[in-house]
Enzyme design. Sequence first.
Site, PDB file in Angstrom:
ATOM      1  N   LYS A 184       9.220 -17.961  -9.087  1.00 17.65           N
ATOM      2  CA  LYS A 184       8.547 -16.901  -9.828  1.00 17.65           C
ATOM      3  C   LYS A 184       7.460 -17.488 -10.738  1.00 17.65           C
ATOM      4  O   LYS A 184       7.724 -18.422 -11.496  1.00 17.65           O
ATOM      5  CB  LYS A 184       9.584 -16.130 -10.666  1.00 17.65           C
ATOM      6  CG  LYS A 184       8.986 -14.906 -11.306  1.00 17.65           C
ATOM      7  CD  LYS A 184       9.982 -14.154 -12.165  1.00 17.65           C
ATOM      8  CE  LYS A 184       9.238 -13.105 -12.970  1.00 17.65           C
ATOM      9  NZ  LYS A 184      10.026 -12.573 -14.072  1.00 17.65           N
ATOM     10  N   ASP A 202      -5.049  -9.355  12.833  1.00 13.90           N
ATOM     11  CA  ASP A 202      -5.226  -7.947  13.194  1.00 13.90           C
ATOM     12  C   ASP A 202      -4.374  -7.693  14.435  1.00 13.90           C
ATOM     13  O   ASP A 202      -4.722  -8.113  15.543  1.00 13.90           O
ATOM     14  CB  ASP A 202      -6.709  -7.640  13.447  1.00 13.90           C
ATOM     15  CG  ASP A 202      -6.939  -6.133  13.579  1.00 13.90           C
ATOM     16  OD1 ASP A 202      -6.127  -5.472  14.265  1.00 13.90           O
ATOM     17  OD2 ASP A 202      -7.917  -5.626  13.001  1.00 13.90           O
ATOM     18  N   ASN A 209       0.851  -1.197   0.000  1.00  8.05           N
ATOM     19  CA  ASN A 209       0.000   0.000   0.000  1.00  8.05           C
ATOM     20  C   ASN A 209       0.883   1.241   0.000  1.00  8.05           C
ATOM     21  O   ASN A 209       2.106   1.139   0.054  1.00  8.05           O
ATOM     22  CB  ASN A 209      -0.974  -0.025   1.190  1.00  8.05           C
ATOM     23  CG  ASN A 209      -0.242  -0.019   2.513  1.00  8.05           C
ATOM     24  OD1 ASN A 209       0.433   0.940   2.850  1.00  8.05           O
ATOM     25  ND2 ASN A 209      -0.357  -1.110   3.267  1.00  8.05           N
ATOM     26  N   PHE A 243      -5.017   3.609  14.814  1.00  8.80           N
ATOM     27  CA  PHE A 243      -5.266   4.653  13.830  1.00  8.80           C
ATOM     28  C   PHE A 243      -6.437   4.246  12.951  1.00  8.80           C
ATOM     29  O   PHE A 243      -6.708   3.061  12.788  1.00  8.80           O
ATOM     30  CB  PHE A 243      -4.015   4.889  12.961  1.00  8.80           C
ATOM     31  CG  PHE A 243      -3.051   5.830  13.608  1.00  8.80           C
ATOM     32  CD1 PHE A 243      -2.344   5.450  14.744  1.00  8.80           C
ATOM     33  CD2 PHE A 243      -2.867   7.115  13.110  1.00  8.80           C
ATOM     34  CE1 PHE A 243      -1.477   6.324  15.367  1.00  8.80           C
ATOM     35  CE2 PHE A 243      -1.997   7.994  13.727  1.00  8.80           C
ATOM     36  CZ  PHE A 243      -1.307   7.602  14.858  1.00  8.80           C
TER      37      PHE A 243
HETATM   38  O1  C5P Z   1      -8.951  -2.104  10.411  1.00 13.74           O
HETATM   39  P1  C5P Z   1      -8.123  -0.951   9.984  1.00 13.74           P
HETATM   40  O2  C5P Z   1      -6.979  -1.347   9.096  1.00 13.74           O
HETATM   41  O3  C5P Z   1      -8.877   0.208   9.438  1.00 13.74           O
HETATM   42  O4  C5P Z   1      -7.518  -0.430  11.359  1.00 13.74           O
HETATM   43  C1  C5P Z   1      -6.467   0.463  11.416  1.00 13.74           C
HETATM   44  C2  C5P Z   1      -5.719   0.256  12.692  1.00 13.74           C
HETATM   45  O5  C5P Z   1      -5.513  -1.126  12.957  1.00 13.74           O
HETATM   46  C3  C5P Z   1      -4.329   0.855  12.636  1.00 13.74           C
HETATM   47  O6  C5P Z   1      -3.957   1.251  13.933  1.00 13.74           O
HETATM   48  C4  C5P Z   1      -3.477  -0.333  12.167  1.00 13.74           C
HETATM   49  O7  C5P Z   1      -2.132  -0.186  12.540  1.00 13.74           O
HETATM   50  C5  C5P Z   1      -4.153  -1.484  12.873  1.00 13.74           C
HETATM   51  N1  C5P Z   1      -4.089  -2.771  12.161  1.00 13.74           N
HETATM   52  C6  C5P Z   1      -3.320  -3.805  12.659  1.00 13.74           C
HETATM   53  N2  C5P Z   1      -3.303  -5.019  12.027  1.00 13.74           N
HETATM   54  C7  C5P Z   1      -4.055  -5.228  10.920  1.00 13.74           C
HETATM   55  C8  C5P Z   1      -4.845  -4.184  10.390  1.00 13.74           C
HETATM   56  C9  C5P Z   1      -4.832  -2.950  11.036  1.00 13.74           C
HETATM   57  O8  C5P Z   1      -2.634  -3.611  13.656  1.00 13.74           O
HETATM   58  N3  C5P Z   1      -4.021  -6.397  10.316  1.00 13.74           N
END
Ligand code: C5P
Length: 397
Positions: free
Chosen positions: A286, A304, A208, A323
């Site tokens: 590859k 997450d 990203n 965030f």
């Molecule tokens: O769910 P979303 O990506 O919108 O949430 C954002 C927050 O969750 C940010 O603080 C990001 O660092 C954290 N995050 C995480 N692990 C993930 C996805 C998001 O720690 N797999």
Amino acid sequence: MLAGKRILLIIGGGVAAFKAPDLIRRLRERGASVTPVLTAAGAEFVTPLTISAVAGERVHNALFDLTTEAEMGHIQLSRSADLVVVAPATADLMAKMAQGLANDLASTLLLATDTPVLIAPAMNVRMWDHPATQRNLATLKSDGIAMVGPNEGSMACGEYGPGRMSEPLEIVAAIEAHFTAGPLTGKRVLVTSGPTHEPIDPVRYIANRSSGAQGTAIARALAALGAEVVFVTGPASVPPPSGVQVVKVETAKEMLEAVQAALPVDAAVFAAAVADWRVASASGSKIKKVKGALPTLEFAENPDILATVSQMQTGRPGLVVGFAAETDDVVAHATAKRQRKGCDWIVANDVSPATGIMGGTENAVILISDDGAEEWPRMGKDAVAARLAERVAGALA
Ligand code: C5P
């Protein structure tokens, strides 16, 4: 005040080098030890003998000093110090630092070190004002290099203006301030930052646009308040700050492992833009391009990290900050996200293209906590970081 502190002092080639023996004397009076490094140009202004006599240590002045390399490599030399001080920091040394050149002992030490660095610039006023020097200065600041001076005044060259090196006692004060306890001294804080890269095969990946700028600024701001910072970063496009423990990772799974290895911490700030999915079975070799046959990628959900840490039954950090980058209904979505993830605060921002926030230098955030939604004015990412660090300090106090 400086008892037991180890200072690596790099003396550059400027007239102000004559102040170096006085600086060394005053640092030693306060209990610090000073390991001097003299550049070739510095040795034109002050002799190695004077410096070693005042420092009570040998002067290091050649990169390829084989005895020194065998006894104590230049990397070791730079890392065993508590602080690296460059005084005088000439225009040339600053340019080398900004560019990452390493063609003599001083510049190699500066590139090899992970120790905080303080510079005391000294140069002619026109050299100071030159756009090249000002550009280098901005780079050094964003790299987290601390600075004292320069002062305005008359110079050895007969001109008047900014460029005079700070007096030894002013440099000592800046060094003491560096070591003075801050509101987060003794606290251990984790920060995640940057994007993650999820491999498709050994050469391709899914990523990203996160630059890591906001996370890097937060880590720097927390460290500036005295925190011991563990900085877990994906492949970001801005360099990590100095004076923090950097753990580099690629994937979300690696980031989770690094975060778990860093625990326990007093507070954790999750600023990383973690990929939500990874390719379920990344190819070990590859994937060949075959005409007319398109590959199909199957995805698996990434862990997450924020939710995992927020919902820990034992050993949860005292404060967990997440965030939320949103494009509409920012407060409502971020408030729901806070509930869902179980974190204490959410720093929410509007990243619709019209705001210019994504990839920009400014941010406009809303802090969501138990107390509701608090809108902060639009400001630089560094200022957002400083304000957030103050709030973290307040919450941990
Ligand atoms: O769910 P979303 O990506 O919108 O949430 C954002 C927050 O969750 C940010 O603080 C990001 O660092 C954290 N995050 C995480 N692990 C993930 C996805 C998001 O720690 N797999």
